[in-house]
Structures are given as structure tokens and as C-alpha cells.
Design a protein around this motif. Structure first.
Motif, PDB file in Angstrom:
ATOM      1  N   LEU B  11       0.827  -1.212   0.000  1.00  0.00           N
ATOM      2  CA  LEU B  11       0.000   0.000   0.000  1.00  0.00           C
ATOM      3  C   LEU B  11       0.861   1.261   0.000  1.00  0.00           C
ATOM      4  CD1 LEU B  11      -2.887  -1.012   2.448  1.00  0.00           C
ATOM      5  CD2 LEU B  11      -2.899  -1.027  -0.043  1.00  0.00           C
ATOM      6  N   ARG B  12       1.987   1.179   0.709  1.00  0.00           N
ATOM      7  CA  ARG B  12       2.901   2.327   0.746  1.00  0.00           C
ATOM      8  C   ARG B  12       3.452   2.599  -0.650  1.00  0.00           C
ATOM      9  NH1 ARG B  12       7.775   3.672   0.555  1.00  0.00           N
ATOM     10  NH2 ARG B  12       8.508   1.534   0.258  1.00  0.00           N
ATOM     11  N   GLN B  13       3.849   1.494  -1.332  1.00  0.00           N
ATOM     12  CA  GLN B  13       4.388   1.631  -2.684  1.00  0.00           C
ATOM     13  C   GLN B  13       3.332   2.199  -3.645  1.00  0.00           C
ATOM     14  OE1 GLN B  13       6.015  -2.099  -3.946  1.00  0.00           O
ATOM     15  NE2 GLN B  13       7.665  -2.026  -2.456  1.00  0.00           N
ATOM     16  N   LYS B  14       2.110   1.737  -3.435  1.00  0.00           N
ATOM     17  CA  LYS B  14       1.010   2.196  -4.278  1.00  0.00           C
ATOM     18  C   LYS B  14       0.801   3.711  -4.105  1.00  0.00           C
ATOM     19  CE  LYS B  14      -3.481   0.568  -5.574  1.00  0.00           C
ATOM     20  NZ  LYS B  14      -4.544  -0.339  -5.446  1.00  0.00           N
ATOM     21  N   ALA B  15       0.813   4.146  -2.846  1.00  0.00           N
ATOM     22  CA  ALA B  15       0.627   5.576  -2.549  1.00  0.00           C
ATOM     23  C   ALA B  15       1.765   6.396  -3.138  1.00  0.00           C
ATOM     24  CB  ALA B  15       0.550   5.780  -1.045  1.00  0.00           C
ATOM     25  N   GLU B  16       2.958   5.839  -3.098  1.00  0.00           N
ATOM     26  CA  GLU B  16       4.114   6.546  -3.642  1.00  0.00           C
ATOM     27  C   GLU B  16       4.014   6.688  -5.168  1.00  0.00           C
ATOM     28  OE1 GLU B  16       8.202   5.277  -2.522  1.00  0.00           O
ATOM     29  OE2 GLU B  16       7.519   6.283  -0.695  1.00  0.00           O
ATOM     30  N   ARG B  17       3.505   5.623  -5.787  1.00  0.00           N
ATOM     31  CA  ARG B  17       3.343   5.650  -7.243  1.00  0.00           C
ATOM     32  C   ARG B  17       2.333   6.744  -7.631  1.00  0.00           C
ATOM     33  NH1 ARG B  17       0.134   3.216 -11.197  1.00  0.00           N
ATOM     34  NH2 ARG B  17       1.245   3.146 -13.160  1.00  0.00           N
ATOM     35  N   ARG B  18       1.267   6.849  -6.857  1.00  0.00           N
ATOM     36  CA  ARG B  18       0.262   7.873  -7.132  1.00  0.00           C
ATOM     37  C   ARG B  18       0.875   9.266  -6.989  1.00  0.00           C
ATOM     38  NH1 ARG B  18      -4.224   7.475  -3.425  1.00  0.00           N
ATOM     39  NH2 ARG B  18      -5.129   9.051  -4.746  1.00  0.00           N
ATOM     40  N   LYS B  19       1.743   9.421  -5.997  1.00  0.00           N
ATOM     41  CA  LYS B  19       2.409  10.706  -5.795  1.00  0.00           C
ATOM     42  C   LYS B  19       3.290  11.032  -6.993  1.00  0.00           C
ATOM     43  CE  LYS B  19       2.937  11.721  -0.943  1.00  0.00           C
ATOM     44  NZ  LYS B  19       3.780  11.492   0.212  1.00  0.00           N
ATOM     45  N   ARG B  20       4.024   9.997  -7.460  1.00  0.00           N
ATOM     46  CA  ARG B  20       4.915  10.199  -8.609  1.00  0.00           C
ATOM     47  C   ARG B  20       4.099  10.609  -9.839  1.00  0.00           C
ATOM     48  NH1 ARG B  20       7.692   5.531  -7.262  1.00  0.00           N
ATOM     49  NH2 ARG B  20       6.674   4.378  -8.928  1.00  0.00           N
ATOM     50  N   LEU B  21       2.955   9.938 -10.036  1.00  0.00           N
ATOM     51  CA  LEU B  21       2.098  10.245 -11.185  1.00  0.00           C
ATOM     52  C   LEU B  21       1.591  11.694 -11.116  1.00  0.00           C
ATOM     53  CD1 LEU B  21      -0.048   6.983 -11.541  1.00  0.00           C
ATOM     54  CD2 LEU B  21       1.574   7.875 -13.208  1.00  0.00           C
ATOM     55  N   ALA B  22       1.259  12.127  -9.890  1.00  0.00           N
ATOM     56  CA  ALA B  22       0.742  13.482  -9.714  1.00  0.00           C
ATOM     57  C   ALA B  22       1.804  14.525 -10.048  1.00  0.00           C
ATOM     58  CB  ALA B  22       0.246  13.668  -8.292  1.00  0.00           C
ATOM     59  N   GLN B  23       3.077  14.117  -9.916  1.00  0.00           N
ATOM     60  CA  GLN B  23       4.165  15.075 -10.168  1.00  0.00           C
ATOM     61  C   GLN B  23       4.592  15.139 -11.629  1.00  0.00           C
ATOM     62  OE1 GLN B  23       6.772  13.688  -7.162  1.00  0.00           O
ATOM     63  NE2 GLN B  23       5.781  14.885  -5.566  1.00  0.00           N
ATOM     64  N   LEU B  24       4.016  14.279 -12.465  1.00  0.00           N
ATOM     65  CA  LEU B  24       4.356  14.317 -13.893  1.00  0.00           C
ATOM     66  C   LEU B  24       3.894  15.639 -14.501  1.00  0.00           C
ATOM     67  CD1 LEU B  24       3.202  10.742 -15.054  1.00  0.00           C
ATOM     68  CD2 LEU B  24       5.545  11.511 -14.688  1.00  0.00           C
ATOM     69  N   SER B  25       4.416  15.961 -15.674  1.00  0.00           N
ATOM     70  CA  SER B  25       3.981  17.198 -16.323  1.00  0.00           C
ATOM     71  C   SER B  25       2.566  17.005 -16.865  1.00  0.00           C
ATOM     72  CB  SER B  25       4.934  17.546 -17.469  1.00  0.00           C
ATOM     73  OG  SER B  25       4.738  16.621 -18.527  1.00  0.00           O
ATOM     74  N   PHE B  26       1.889  18.097 -17.145  1.00  0.00           N
ATOM     75  CA  PHE B  26       0.527  18.056 -17.686  1.00  0.00           C
ATOM     76  C   PHE B  26       0.497  17.211 -18.966  1.00  0.00           C
ATOM     77  CE2 PHE B  26      -3.245  20.890 -19.134  1.00  0.00           C
ATOM     78  CZ  PHE B  26      -4.150  20.035 -18.527  1.00  0.00           C
ATOM     79  N   GLU B  27       1.472  17.417 -19.837  1.00  0.00           N
ATOM     80  CA  GLU B  27       1.539  16.678 -21.114  1.00  0.00           C
ATOM     81  C   GLU B  27       1.637  15.168 -20.868  1.00  0.00           C
ATOM     82  OE1 GLU B  27       3.297  19.407 -20.538  1.00  0.00           O
ATOM     83  OE2 GLU B  27       3.525  20.608 -22.371  1.00  0.00           O
ATOM     84  N   GLU B  28       2.495  14.806 -19.919  1.00  0.00           N
ATOM     85  CA  GLU B  28       2.690  13.373 -19.625  1.00  0.00           C
ATOM     86  C   GLU B  28       1.399  12.751 -19.075  1.00  0.00           C
ATOM     87  OE1 GLU B  28       7.361  12.872 -18.393  1.00  0.00           O
ATOM     88  OE2 GLU B  28       6.099  14.163 -17.134  1.00  0.00           O
TER      89      GLU B  28
END
Lengths: 158, 66
Positions: B11-28
Motif C-alpha cells: 500500500l505504501r508503494q502504491k501511494a508513492e506511485r500515485r504521488k509520482r504520477l501526480a508530479q508528472l507534467s501536464f503533457e505526460e
């Protein structure tokens, strides 16, 4: 469209605007809010817009217009909160194009006002990703009478 | 009492992945959504192909029961 005088101003709202701040979420259309120039009513409001876009080769797809593979829904501003959200939208770059996206605090206020389950879930994502300035949000919620809704949602989220 | 695996780390890894996705650029992010939209369209298409024979069968059943 703004340059050609078809609309005075616009801002992207809805799910696509949310994607600017939070993780990608699945969505089928792009919501574009714009102020209405004249006191026209009903579908008349959209007529000049549709004419302009169809002259540029874009086709209507139900109540949206297909622009580069995205059904784009043009929504006239229908309340003061949306009016402020469009006026204060921030300019961002998408590839080589400059565009306007509603600010996170306005999006949260609009989601609270709309109040569907999916809006509440999205508000939670905005909070989780810490993309909202709480002070600014509370100030907006206060002005538009949304504090009670905010408190109720916070109770649920606990 | 039945024992279940500890999924805290997952679950921790999952939450981290979501955080990483949120930090992508708008285009990405929009590129990801575009991929999903294509996938959804394909799934819908294949569903409609699968659903058609079943609909026919139901109609036949209705006809035969009346």
C-alpha cells in the motif's frame, strides 16, 4: 477563439483541469467554461461557437465538439463561482499552446458545490496531494456559502 | 482465526506511485489519459461484439416463450 472574438475568455475545468494538479484520472471529455457575451438563451449561446468550429473542420459529437480526438464540451458560465474561476484561471503551457486552467482552490469549491460522489472523491485527492492552499480555499468557500458543505465532507473523510 | 498477509508495504508503494504520477507534467498525464481512452474504446468495441449474440439469444428465448 479568443483572438477571433468568438469567446471573450475561457478556462478548462472538470476532470482535465483536475489532472493538472493530481494524478491522471480517466475522463472522456474536456470541459471548457466561457462567459456569455450577450443575453441570449438556450442553444443560441453555443451557435456562434459551433459555427466557428465547424468552419474550421471540427464536427459536433452529441453535445460536444470533437477537437483532435477529444469531445470538448463548451459550457457557459452559470454562476458567480464559475465566473471567478474563469477570470482567475492560470495560464499554462500544453505542448506549444498556451491555455488556461482553473486554479486548484476554485476546482475544489466547484466540486463541493456540485456535490456528486465522484466530486467528493476528487476533493479528497486534491487534499491528499497537498495541492490546495487551505487559507485561500476557506476564503473562497466562505464567500460562496460552501463552508457547511466543506465541514460535512471533512466529517465524512475522518 | 484466519491469518492474512501484511500488505502495508504494498500500500505504501502504491501511494508513492500515485504521488509520482501526480508530479508528472501536464503533457505526460494527458498522454496517459489518452492511452486509457484508447483502451476503453477497444474494450467497449470488443464488449459490443460479445454482447450481440447474447442479445439475439434472449430475443429468441422471449419469442419461444410467448
Amino acid at each position: 477563439m479568443v483572438k477571433d472574438g468568438v469567446i471573450e475568455q475561457y478556462a478548462i475545468g472538470g476532470a482535465v483541469a483536475a489532472i493538472f494538479y493530481i494524478e491522471p484520472i480517466n475522463t472522456n471529455d474536456l470541459d471548457v467554461f466561457f462567459p456569455v457575451k450577450h443575453s441570449s438563451t438556450g442553444l443560441d449561446i453555443l451557435a456562434p461557437l459551433y459555427e466557428y468550429l465547424s468552419a474550421s473542420g471540427y464536427k459536433a459529437q452529441g453535445e460536444a465538439i470533437d477537437i483532435e480526438g477529444w469531445p470538448v464540451q463548451f459550457l457557459p458560465i452559470f454562476n458567480p463561482l464559475l465566473e471567478e474561476a474563469v477570470a482567475q484561471a492560470k495560464e499554462v503551457r500544453f505542448q506549444r499552446t498556451r491555455t488556461r486552467v482553473m486554479q486548484a482552490e476554485h476546482l475544489v469549491a466547484i466540486m463541493l458545490q456540485t456535490g456528486r460522489l465522484k466530486d467528493h472523491a476528487r476533493v479528497a485527492q486534491f487534499i491528499e496531494h497537498e495541492v490546495v492552499d487551505q487559507g485561500r480555499l476557506l476564503e473562497i468557500l466562505g464567500r460562496y456559502g460552501l463552508i457547511k458543505k466543506w465541514d460535512a465532507l471533512n466529517q465524512k473523510m475522518r | 482465526m484466519k491469518k492474512y498477509p501484511d500488505v502495508t508495504e504494498l500500500l505504501r508503494q502504491k501511494a508513492e506511485r500515485r504521488k509520482r504520477l501526480a508530479q508528472l507534467s501536464f503533457e505526460e498525464k494527458i498522454a496517459i489519459v489518452n492511452k486509457w481512452r484508447k483502451l476503453t474504446r477497444n474494450i467497449r468495441k470488443s464488449q459490443s461484439v460479445l454482447e450481440k449474440p447474447q442479445l439475439t439469444r434472449w430475443t429468441e428465448l422471449e419469442r419461444s416463450s410467448s
